[in-house]
Each structure stands twice: as structure tokens, then as C-alpha cells.
Design a protein around this motif. Structure first.
Motif, short mmCIF file in Angstrom:
data_model
loop_
_atom_site.label_atom_id
_atom_site.label_comp_id
_atom_site.label_asym_id
_atom_site.label_seq_id
_atom_site.Cartn_x
_atom_site.Cartn_y
_atom_site.Cartn_z
N ALA A 6 -11.50 1.31 -0.74
CA ALA A 6 -11.97 1.74 0.58
C ALA A 6 -12.57 0.55 1.33
N GLU A 7 -12.27 0.50 2.61
CA GLU A 7 -12.87 -0.56 3.44
C GLU A 7 -14.35 -0.29 3.58
N PRO A 9 -17.44 -0.95 5.82
CA PRO A 9 -17.78 -1.45 7.15
C PRO A 9 -19.09 -2.23 7.13
N ARG A 10 -19.18 -3.12 8.08
CA ARG A 10 -20.40 -3.91 8.24
C ARG A 10 -21.52 -3.00 8.74
#
Length: 115
Positions: A6-7, A9-10
Motif C-alpha cells: 500500500a502507498e 501518504p506523506r
């Protein structure tokens, strides 16, 4: 939800947008010419848009403020290369950095040679 792959996020990201077509085209030219420098600029600007050092600083005088969407926003500069610059306006309310000018050449508005 497994999480694997999964990406991530910042946290508290800033959105970066072009203020107009000319700024977008200039960004694309920088991307073609100096992608690593542009990546470093992106990281620096989105990490701390008001960080001051030899490459990142507010513009002075009339250039220090720009009107976008009826709002007066602070305008800053990031020196991507010896001549290449990004000018960006900081919209705190929307956590957006508006690229107002970008290019591989030194902006004429700040050129003090020949004055």
C-alpha cells in the motif's frame, strides 16, 4: 486491509499546483533538464515552504506578494540550478503551493545586472 504494497501518504501534505499554463510549461522544462534538482526542490518546498537558506527564500519588495484567486499570498523563490528558478505562492488555508513561475533561465524581474 493488508497494508503490504500500500502507498503510504506523506503526513500533512502540501498540494503543488501550477498557477497558469506558463508556470506548468516552465516546470516541465525543469523536469526535462534537471529532474534530480527538481525532486530536491519539491521535497524542500513541500517539507518546509518557509525555510530560508541560500536556495530557498522569500522574494522581496513588490515580488514578495502575488494575488491569486483574489487572495494576496506570500511569494517565495527556490533556486533549482545556477539560473533555474521556481517562484511559488503559499496558500496556508488550503495547504497549497502555487507555482507562479518556473524555468531554466534566471527571471528578468530579479536580474540586477545592467541596472
Amino acid at each position: 486491509m493488508s497494508g503490504r504494497g500500500a502507498e503510504i501518504p506523506r503526513p500533512r501534505p502540501w498540494t503543488v499546483r501550477a498557477a497558469d499554463r506558463q508556470a506548468f510549461v516552465g516546470w516541465q522544462r525543469l523536469l526535462s533538464a534537471v529532474p534530480d534538482n527538481l525532486d530536491r526542490a519539491w521535497t524542500a518546498m513541500t517539507s518546509d515552504p518557509r525555510h530560508v537558506d541560500r536556495r530557498q527564500h522569500p522574494l522581496k519588495g513588490q515580488l514578495g506578494v502575488v494575488k491569486l484567486g483574489g487572495a494576496a499570498l506570500e511569494q517565495w523563490q527556490f533556486e533549482v540550478t545556477g539560473a533555474g528558478r521556481i517562484w511559488y505562492a503559499i496558500d496556508d488555508g488550503n495547504r497549497t503551493l502555487w507555482i507562479t513561475q518556473a524555468g531554466t533561465g534566471h527571471p528578468k524581474q530579479t536580474d540586477t545586472r545592467g541596472r
